[in-house]
Design a protein around this motif. Structure first.
Motif, mmCIF file in Angstrom:
data_model
loop_
_atom_site.group_PDB
_atom_site.id
_atom_site.type_symbol
_atom_site.label_atom_id
_atom_site.label_comp_id
_atom_site.label_asym_id
_atom_site.label_seq_id
_atom_site.Cartn_x
_atom_site.Cartn_y
_atom_site.Cartn_z
ATOM 1 N N TYR A 88 84.133 129.965 20.682
ATOM 2 C CA TYR A 88 84.047 131.513 20.202
ATOM 3 C C TYR A 88 85.029 132.020 20.105
ATOM 4 O O TYR A 88 85.171 133.433 19.358
ATOM 5 N N GLN A 89 86.190 131.535 19.850
ATOM 6 C CA GLN A 89 87.458 131.974 19.481
ATOM 7 C C GLN A 89 87.947 133.493 19.521
ATOM 8 O O GLN A 89 88.058 134.733 19.263
ATOM 9 N N VAL A 90 87.619 133.792 21.452
ATOM 10 C CA VAL A 90 88.246 134.859 21.939
ATOM 11 C C VAL A 90 89.618 134.848 23.171
ATOM 12 O O VAL A 90 90.038 133.163 23.027
ATOM 13 N N THR A 91 89.716 135.134 23.679
ATOM 14 C CA THR A 91 91.535 135.405 24.283
ATOM 15 C C THR A 91 90.778 134.538 25.572
ATOM 16 O O THR A 91 89.405 134.452 25.962
ATOM 17 N N GLU A 92 91.430 133.606 26.172
ATOM 18 C CA GLU A 92 91.392 133.539 27.652
ATOM 19 C C GLU A 92 90.651 134.464 28.622
ATOM 20 O O GLU A 92 89.385 134.229 29.674
ATOM 21 N N GLN A 93 91.377 135.835 28.599
ATOM 22 C CA GLN A 93 91.444 136.409 29.238
ATOM 23 C C GLN A 93 89.570 136.940 29.289
ATOM 24 O O GLN A 93 88.668 137.755 30.334
ATOM 25 N N THR A 94 88.862 136.737 27.911
ATOM 26 C CA THR A 94 87.787 137.538 27.551
ATOM 27 C C THR A 94 86.746 136.590 28.254
ATOM 28 O O THR A 94 85.676 137.049 28.699
ATOM 29 N N ILE A 95 86.880 135.784 28.323
ATOM 30 C CA ILE A 95 86.281 134.048 29.007
ATOM 31 C C ILE A 95 86.036 134.422 30.340
ATOM 32 O O ILE A 95 85.160 134.545 30.637
ATOM 33 N N ARG A 96 87.517 134.565 30.605
ATOM 34 C CA ARG A 96 87.225 135.173 32.241
ATOM 35 C C ARG A 96 86.518 135.673 32.485
ATOM 36 O O ARG A 96 85.299 135.943 33.645
ATOM 37 N N ARG A 97 86.497 136.802 31.990
ATOM 38 C CA ARG A 97 85.326 138.390 32.547
ATOM 39 C C ARG A 97 84.088 137.634 31.496
ATOM 40 O O ARG A 97 83.477 138.448 33.356
ATOM 41 N N ASP A 98 83.649 137.166 31.543
ATOM 42 C CA ASP A 98 82.294 136.003 31.234
ATOM 43 C C ASP A 98 82.330 135.710 32.467
ATOM 44 O O ASP A 98 80.956 135.756 32.647
ATOM 45 N N LEU A 99 82.925 135.036 32.907
ATOM 46 C CA LEU A 99 82.713 134.025 33.978
ATOM 47 C C LEU A 99 82.532 134.684 35.404
ATOM 48 O O LEU A 99 82.006 134.865 35.672
ATOM 49 N N ALA A 100 83.187 135.113 35.779
ATOM 50 C CA ALA A 100 83.425 136.358 36.193
ATOM 51 C C ALA A 100 81.787 137.364 36.746
ATOM 52 O O ALA A 100 81.938 136.959 37.831
ATOM 53 N N TRP A 101 81.702 137.540 35.548
ATOM 54 C CA TRP A 101 80.269 138.198 35.371
ATOM 55 C C TRP A 101 79.285 137.172 35.649
ATOM 56 O O TRP A 101 78.630 137.845 36.615
ATOM 57 N N LEU A 102 79.107 135.974 34.973
ATOM 58 C CA LEU A 102 78.285 135.466 35.228
ATOM 59 C C LEU A 102 78.430 134.633 36.722
ATOM 60 O O LEU A 102 77.412 134.508 37.225
ATOM 61 N N ALA A 103 79.179 134.715 37.339
ATOM 62 C CA ALA A 103 78.997 134.211 39.070
ATOM 63 C C ALA A 103 78.804 135.302 39.300
ATOM 64 O O ALA A 103 78.558 134.574 40.621
ATOM 65 N N GLN A 104 78.938 136.713 39.702
ATOM 66 C CA GLN A 104 78.692 137.594 40.439
ATOM 67 C C GLN A 104 77.041 137.548 40.639
ATOM 68 O O GLN A 104 76.642 138.045 41.204
ATOM 69 N N GLN A 105 76.966 137.353 39.508
ATOM 70 C CA GLN A 105 75.154 136.987 39.054
ATOM 71 C C GLN A 105 74.222 135.495 40.119
ATOM 72 O O GLN A 105 73.151 135.901 39.699
#
Length: 258
Positions: free
Chosen positions: A34-51
């Motif tokens: 996705y050509q984004v930072t690791e921090q961005t991916i981790r935020r995405d995963l945190a949100w998906l896990a929270q849901q």
């Protein structure tokens, strides 16, 4: 799931589909795709896990699964800081010279570490990691149950384990759990492990249940019992409203360990 899909951005939806398709996807691979930072991916995963859409691992993500638990090495890392806070809160309430059961799991292993400054504890456990740690204290009496050792995590299970535990009545049962649904049902993945935990609950004068926030709403296949059987619940965030109502009705004390 349909309602939540409307809240997903395009990348989060793509990550969810990728994880569901592949079974396990590493963060570094998502960063490259996705050509984004690791921090961005981790935020995405945190949100998906929270849901409750995925399960986060150390450096990766996998789908929620009702039949198979996360690998022991990953569970050791997941929510470790939260486990330490719950363990510290439990240790405060366990007096010196108490007798206690400690069951299988990385949460209860963290509790065992927090109890190492106590004196004169008498411990019965079906967790080899707990037994190895706590037997280092010369003033502790550590008894390991009989039964078959599970190679994946050092848990001891089987009919011999149940027969052994049934000979005792101890002050405290310290229980970890894999999942709690919105009706307060305690869930786990291994039928044999569940039978042992049920027996510990039945033979404990007080039951302390430790479950971090990721356990609420998580899926698992085997019914262990109900939250109402616990005397105290230790967690790191406020449980869902349905759980809170059940706890109030059943006089289960809540400890939020921030």
């Amino acid at each position: 799931m349909k309602d939540l899909s409307k809240a997903l951005n395009g990348r989060q939806n793509a990550i969810l589909r990728w994880v569901e398709s592949e079974g396990l996807v590493r963060v570094e691979h998502m960063v490259r795709r996705y050509q984004v930072t690791e921090q961005t991916i981790r935020r995405d995963l945190a949100w998906l896990a929270q849901q409750r859409l995925i399960t986060r691992l150390h450096g990766a993500a996998k789908p929620l699964n009702s039949t198979e638990n996360i690998a022991y090495s990953d569970r050791q890392i997941l929510h470790h800081r939260e486990k330490q806070k719950m363990a510290a809160a439990i240790a405060v309430l366990i007096p010196n010279n108490a007798s206690l059961f400690i069951n299988i799991g990385t949460t209860t292993e963290t509790i065992a570490h927090a109890l190492m400054l106590h004196q004169g504890l008498q411990i019965i456990t079906n967790n080899l990691h707990v037994a190895t740690l706590m037997s280092q204290k010369t003033d502790f009496r550590v008894i390991v149950t009989s039964g078959e050792v599970r190679a994946t995590d050092g848990g001891i299970l089987g009919e011999a384990t149940l027969d052994f535990i049934q000979q005792f009545k101890l002050d405290y049962g310290l229980i970890g759990i894999s999942a709690i649904d919105n009706e307060g049902t305690l869930l786990d993945f291994d039928y044999r492990e569940v039978k042992v935990a049920q027996t510990i609950i039945e033979h404990s004068r007080q039951v302390f249940l430790a479950a971090d926030h990721s356990k609420f709403g998580r899926k698992a296949m085997v019914r262990l019992g109900n939250l109402a059987q616990a005397d105290r619940l230790f967690t790191d965030q406020a449980p869902p409203s349905d759980i809170l109502s059940l706890m109030n009705d059943s006089d289960v004390a809540l400890h939020i360990c921030r």
